[in-house]
Design an enzyme around this catalytic site. Structure first.
Site, mmCIF file in Angstrom:
data_model
loop_
_atom_site.group_PDB
_atom_site.id
_atom_site.type_symbol
_atom_site.label_atom_id
_atom_site.label_comp_id
_atom_site.label_asym_id
_atom_site.label_seq_id
_atom_site.Cartn_x
_atom_site.Cartn_y
_atom_site.Cartn_z
ATOM 1 N N SER A 1 0.842 -1.191 0.000
ATOM 2 C CA SER A 1 0.000 0.000 0.000
ATOM 3 C C SER A 1 0.884 1.251 0.000
ATOM 4 O O SER A 1 1.741 1.405 -0.873
ATOM 5 C CB SER A 1 -0.944 -0.047 1.201
ATOM 6 O OG SER A 1 -1.924 0.943 1.136
ATOM 7 N N ASP B 1 -8.957 -6.156 -4.868
ATOM 8 C CA ASP B 1 -8.511 -4.870 -4.329
ATOM 9 C C ASP B 1 -8.959 -3.773 -5.287
ATOM 10 O O ASP B 1 -8.394 -3.587 -6.354
ATOM 11 C CB ASP B 1 -6.986 -4.874 -4.192
ATOM 12 C CG ASP B 1 -6.434 -3.594 -3.568
ATOM 13 O OD1 ASP B 1 -7.221 -2.645 -3.339
ATOM 14 O OD2 ASP B 1 -5.221 -3.539 -3.320
ATOM 15 N N HIS C 1 -8.216 -4.923 -0.447
ATOM 16 C CA HIS C 1 -6.902 -4.319 -0.229
ATOM 17 C C HIS C 1 -6.190 -4.933 0.972
ATOM 18 O O HIS C 1 -4.964 -5.069 0.979
ATOM 19 C CB HIS C 1 -7.061 -2.806 -0.033
ATOM 20 C CG HIS C 1 -5.765 -2.073 0.059
ATOM 21 N ND1 HIS C 1 -4.818 -2.101 -0.940
ATOM 22 C CD2 HIS C 1 -5.239 -1.292 1.051
ATOM 23 C CE1 HIS C 1 -3.777 -1.371 -0.587
ATOM 24 N NE2 HIS C 1 -4.002 -0.874 0.620
#
Length: 382
Positions: free
Chosen positions: A157, A322, A355
């Site tokens: 991320s 995601d 995610h």
């Protein structure tokens, strides 16, 4: 407590602290005066100092990536399933470091820290920081530790953005880069989510322009709403449907605006918990750093040109569900690197969690990471 009693294969770990007297120049043109960085290390640095791996943390994480404190299972590091003896990032082979970024609220200098010039918390006066600033701060810490070149840098991320930035700001210092569940820049939709979250905090009456410390309050409602918004984006629709569906808290509808559905209860719980430990000013700073990251801005939007300075070998991992950092965004990075004739491994993992999958113990995902680090371990100098 003994290592065997710990829920982590690493056992208990101890944070370390390093003070820097020399100001840190920032991308904004401002500078951060004398500051401290908190970090943790796992494993042993080999005599050649060639087996160091830097782990970059995401928005609400910290330097505590693995191990426990005092054997407490609740203190387990956020990436403990990936880092440790015999794990994909094997601390029997690698010396792993994770640094808390300046501006965070977990020990490194940030808005909650005391400004030595005023004797009061920095609060709203803390300078805006960027991904590039974090990378430069990490590089200074590595200098102090005598690590001139990293065997690898890895992050998921926002941490993946930092890993990419390392290959551009300090290409000679990075042999390998793993960027997981990340993107070359935020989409307009992602910036919009961040802005709504920030407005929830800023408009909380207890925010006081960012200087709420002096008032003895915390903008808990704003922080809770911000976390609820963010948490929705970390989960896939399938994951929500499987876990909660349309299940009610009670057997019948209440015909009001309290908590009716299980998903509402879950989000409120997550929001309330977050508001109890995270700093509002840090949330503003970190989400803005996310917004600003865009290496291609300097090349007129040409990502291939932006990534041209990188010389590392790359691993990109994305997850099918995601939607915040979709596989398409990882493929953009892959395409840009391939156009520069860089060595790239890409895995698109079919995982239901959205995610958050980059934090999960998924066999395909961990198998890819393990194989990638196995290759690096065979190549580094003893």
């Amino acid at each position: 407590m003994s290592v065997s009693a710990s829920p982590s294969a690493l056992g208990d770990v101890t944070p370390q602290r390093m003070t820097f007297e020399q100001p840190l120049p920032l991308q904004s043109g401002a500078q951060l005066p004398a500051y401290e960085l908190v970090y943790e290390t796992y494993g042993t640095l080999n005599p050649a100092r060639s087996n160091a791996v830097l782990v970059c943390h995401a928005l609400n994480a910290s330097h505590h990536a693995a191990g426990t404190y005092g054997g407490d299972p609740k203190s387990l590091g956020w990436w403990d399933n990936l880092i440790g003896p015999g794990k994909p990032l094997d601390t029997n082979r690698f010396y792993v470091l994770c640094v808390n970024n300046p501006g965070s609220c977990f020990g490194s200098t940030g808005p909650m820290s005391v400004d030595p010039q005023t004797g009061r918390p920095w609060g709203s006066r803390f300078p805006v920081v960027t991904v590039e600033d974090w990378v430069d701060a990490q590089a200074r810490l590595l200098d102090r530790l005598g690590i001139t070149r990293l065997a690898a840098v890895i992050g998921g991320s926002l941490g993946g953005m930092q890993a990419l930035s390392w290959t551009l700001r300090h290409p000679e210092r990075v042999a390998n880069c793993a960027a997981i569940a990340t993107a070359p820049s935020l989409s307009a939709q992602n910036i919009a989510f961040n802005e709504v979250a920030r407005r929830a905090i800023i408009t909380d009456p207890d925010f006081h322009g960012g200087d709420f410390y002096a008032h003895g309050v915390v903008p808990k409602q704003g922080l809770a709403v911000a976390r609820m918004i963010g948490h929705i984006t970390y989960l896939s629709d399938d994951a929500m449907a499987t876990k909660f569906g349309r299940a009610l808290r009670n057997d019948a509808l209440g015909y009001g605006f309290g908590v009716e559905f299980e998903i509402e209860s879950y989000l409120r719980y997550q929001g309330d918990k977050f508001s109890g430990y995270f700093d509002a000013n840090s949330y503003l700073l970190i989400t803005r750093a996310l917004d600003y990251f865009d290496p291609a801005r300097a090349t007129g939007g040409d990502l291939a040109a932006a990534l041209a300075p990188a010389t590392a070998r790359f691993l990109l991992v994305s997850f099918t569900t995601d939607w915040r950092f979709s596989p398409q965004r990882s493929r953009e990075i892959v395409q840009a690197l391939v156009s520069n004739r860089r060595a790239v491994t890409y895995a698109e993992v079919d995982a239901p969690q959205g995610h958050d999958a980059f934090l999960m113990d998924h066999p395909h995902y961990h198998g890819v990471v393990r194989a990638w680090f196995d290759r690096i371990a065979q190549e580094i100098a003893p």
